[in-house]
Design a protein around this motif. Structure first.
Motif, PDB file in Angstrom:
ATOM      1  N   ASP A  20       0.828  -1.211   0.000  1.00  0.00           N
ATOM      2  CA  ASP A  20       0.000   0.000   0.000  1.00  0.00           C
ATOM      3  C   ASP A  20       0.862   1.260   0.000  1.00  0.00           C
ATOM      4  N   ALA A  21       1.931   1.247   0.789  1.00  0.00           N
ATOM      5  CA  ALA A  21       2.814   2.412   0.858  1.00  0.00           C
ATOM      6  C   ALA A  21       3.611   2.585  -0.434  1.00  0.00           C
ATOM      7  N   VAL A  22       4.084   1.487  -1.024  1.00  0.00           N
ATOM      8  CA  VAL A  22       4.785   1.572  -2.315  1.00  0.00           C
ATOM      9  C   VAL A  22       3.826   2.156  -3.356  1.00  0.00           C
ATOM     10  N   LYS A  23       2.587   1.718  -3.328  1.00  0.00           N
ATOM     11  CA  LYS A  23       1.572   2.228  -4.254  1.00  0.00           C
ATOM     12  C   LYS A  23       1.435   3.745  -4.114  1.00  0.00           C
ATOM     13  N   GLU A  24       1.446   4.252  -2.884  1.00  0.00           N
ATOM     14  CA  GLU A  24       1.355   5.691  -2.665  1.00  0.00           C
ATOM     15  C   GLU A  24       2.519   6.420  -3.343  1.00  0.00           C
ATOM     16  N   GLY A  25       3.705   5.846  -3.271  1.00  0.00           N
ATOM     17  CA  GLY A  25       4.859   6.444  -3.943  1.00  0.00           C
ATOM     18  C   GLY A  25       4.703   6.449  -5.451  1.00  0.00           C
ATOM     19  N   LEU A  26       4.143   5.369  -5.980  1.00  0.00           N
ATOM     20  CA  LEU A  26       3.901   5.290  -7.426  1.00  0.00           C
ATOM     21  C   LEU A  26       2.827   6.287  -7.845  1.00  0.00           C
ATOM     22  N   GLU A  27       1.797   6.443  -7.028  1.00  0.00           N
ATOM     23  CA  GLU A  27       0.726   7.395  -7.339  1.00  0.00           C
ATOM     24  C   GLU A  27       1.254   8.819  -7.352  1.00  0.00           C
ATOM     25  N   PHE A  28       2.227   9.116  -6.490  1.00  0.00           N
ATOM     26  CA  PHE A  28       2.852  10.429  -6.461  1.00  0.00           C
ATOM     27  C   PHE A  28       3.428  10.758  -7.837  1.00  0.00           C
ATOM     28  N   GLY A  29       3.963   9.745  -8.499  1.00  0.00           N
ATOM     29  CA  GLY A  29       4.530   9.917  -9.831  1.00  0.00           C
ATOM     30  C   GLY A  29       3.535   9.730 -10.950  1.00  0.00           C
ATOM     31  N   LYS A  30       2.265   9.634 -10.604  1.00  0.00           N
ATOM     32  CA  LYS A  30       1.174   9.516 -11.578  1.00  0.00           C
ATOM     33  C   LYS A  30       1.299   8.290 -12.484  1.00  0.00           C
ATOM     34  N   THR A 115      16.466  -4.506 -14.911  1.00  0.00           N
ATOM     35  CA  THR A 115      17.330  -3.652 -14.113  1.00  0.00           C
ATOM     36  C   THR A 115      16.629  -3.354 -12.790  1.00  0.00           C
ATOM     37  N   VAL A 116      17.215  -3.783 -11.701  1.00  0.00           N
ATOM     38  CA  VAL A 116      16.669  -3.503 -10.368  1.00  0.00           C
ATOM     39  C   VAL A 116      17.296  -2.187  -9.928  1.00  0.00           C
ATOM     40  N   VAL A 117      16.443  -1.164  -9.721  1.00  0.00           N
ATOM     41  CA  VAL A 117      16.932   0.204  -9.553  1.00  0.00           C
ATOM     42  C   VAL A 117      17.176   0.615  -8.104  1.00  0.00           C
ATOM     43  N   ALA A 118      16.872  -0.273  -7.158  1.00  0.00           N
ATOM     44  CA  ALA A 118      17.092   0.050  -5.750  1.00  0.00           C
ATOM     45  C   ALA A 118      17.380  -1.234  -4.986  1.00  0.00           C
ATOM     46  N   GLU A 133       7.438   5.190   4.928  1.00  0.00           N
ATOM     47  CA  GLU A 133       7.997   6.263   4.090  1.00  0.00           C
ATOM     48  C   GLU A 133       9.088   5.699   3.175  1.00  0.00           C
ATOM     49  N   GLN A 134       9.876   4.742   3.662  1.00  0.00           N
ATOM     50  CA  GLN A 134      10.872   4.089   2.812  1.00  0.00           C
ATOM     51  C   GLN A 134      10.189   3.342   1.667  1.00  0.00           C
ATOM     52  N   CYS A 135       9.032   2.757   1.939  1.00  0.00           N
ATOM     53  CA  CYS A 135       8.260   2.078   0.893  1.00  0.00           C
ATOM     54  C   CYS A 135       7.795   3.083  -0.156  1.00  0.00           C
ATOM     55  N   ARG A 136       7.286   4.227   0.290  1.00  0.00           N
ATOM     56  CA  ARG A 136       6.866   5.273  -0.652  1.00  0.00           C
ATOM     57  C   ARG A 136       8.045   5.712  -1.516  1.00  0.00           C
ATOM     58  N   GLU A 137       9.202   5.881  -0.877  1.00  0.00           N
ATOM     59  CA  GLU A 137      10.417   6.258  -1.603  1.00  0.00           C
ATOM     60  C   GLU A 137      10.785   5.203  -2.642  1.00  0.00           C
ATOM     61  N   LEU A 138      10.569   3.933  -2.298  1.00  0.00           N
ATOM     62  CA  LEU A 138      10.868   2.854  -3.234  1.00  0.00           C
ATOM     63  C   LEU A 138      10.010   2.995  -4.489  1.00  0.00           C
ATOM     64  N   GLY A 139       8.729   3.286  -4.303  1.00  0.00           N
ATOM     65  CA  GLY A 139       7.846   3.502  -5.453  1.00  0.00           C
ATOM     66  C   GLY A 139       8.292   4.687  -6.296  1.00  0.00           C
ATOM     67  N   ARG A 140       8.646   5.782  -5.638  1.00  0.00           N
ATOM     68  CA  ARG A 140       9.113   6.966  -6.369  1.00  0.00           C
ATOM     69  C   ARG A 140      10.440   6.680  -7.080  1.00  0.00           C
ATOM     70  N   ARG A 141      11.278   5.894  -6.436  1.00  0.00           N
ATOM     71  CA  ARG A 141      12.588   5.567  -7.025  1.00  0.00           C
ATOM     72  C   ARG A 141      12.421   4.759  -8.322  1.00  0.00           C
ATOM     73  N   LEU A 142      11.448   3.871  -8.338  1.00  0.00           N
ATOM     74  CA  LEU A 142      11.205   3.104  -9.562  1.00  0.00           C
ATOM     75  C   LEU A 142      10.890   4.050 -10.723  1.00  0.00           C
ATOM     76  N   LEU A 143      10.189   5.122 -10.406  1.00  0.00           N
ATOM     77  CA  LEU A 143       9.806   6.088 -11.436  1.00  0.00           C
ATOM     78  C   LEU A 143      10.888   7.125 -11.699  1.00  0.00           C
ATOM     79  N   GLY A 144      12.015   7.011 -11.006  1.00  0.00           N
ATOM     80  CA  GLY A 144      13.115   7.956 -11.207  1.00  0.00           C
ATOM     81  C   GLY A 144      12.887   9.289 -10.519  1.00  0.00           C
ATOM     82  N   LEU A 145      12.053   9.308  -9.477  1.00  0.00           N
ATOM     83  CA  LEU A 145      11.729  10.569  -8.795  1.00  0.00           C
ATOM     84  C   LEU A 145      12.563  10.794  -7.543  1.00  0.00           C
ATOM     85  N   ASP A 146      13.276   9.804  -7.067  1.00  0.00           N
ATOM     86  CA  ASP A 146      14.119   9.962  -5.868  1.00  0.00           C
ATOM     87  C   ASP A 146      15.568   9.722  -6.201  1.00  0.00           C
TER      88      ASP A 146
END
Length: 146
Positions: A20-30, A115-118, A133-146
């Protein structure tokens, strides 16, 4: 990257909380996110997405959960070249191998050309507010936002 598939397994709800938290990070990146529990997914599904998120708790002394085994074996048949991924999971440090399911999945993704980015994110039992919050960051990192 806009199309992301998340596949996870959770027995007690800990890994689902992380998902759920990773999903929130991905949603941040639309991102356009498809979420499936592993028993509703096929490894061939991975080929249709730009980004891959896998989540699994570690079972026993360092094994994938039973419900992930068929999916894992099916991964031998897919080409994930050009795709990016992240992996997370809950674990129990009382066992000799902490969070080994995360490492097993990372190795398989890389073997299939992904390619595993994190670094894999491993959490003891249920994620704390900081770990969410680390989970959210993981989602954003996949999208190249962190």
């Amino acid at each position: 990257m806009k199309n992301v598939l998340m596949v996870f397994a959770s027995m007690t709800g800990n890994t689902e909380e992380m998902a759920d938290a990773v999903k929130e990070g991905l949603e941040f990146g639309k991102a356009n996110i498809t979420i499936k529990e592993v028993f509703d997914a096929s490894a061939s599904d991975l080929e249709s997405y730009d980004g891959i998120v896998l989540g699994a708790y570690t079972w026993g002394d360092g094994e994938l959960p039973d419900e992930f085994l068929d999916f894992y074996e099916e991964m031998d048949e897919v080409d994930l070249s050009g795709k990016k991924a992240v992996v997370f999971g809950s674990a129990d440090s009382s066992y000799p191998q902490f969070g080994a399911a995360v490492d097993i999945l990372i190795a398989k993704l890389q073997e299939r050309g992904c390619t595993v980015v994190a670094e894999g994110l491993k959490v003891e039992f249920s994620p704390s507010a900081e770990e969410k919050e680390q989970c959210r960051e993981l989602g954003r990192r996949l999208l190249g936002l962190d």
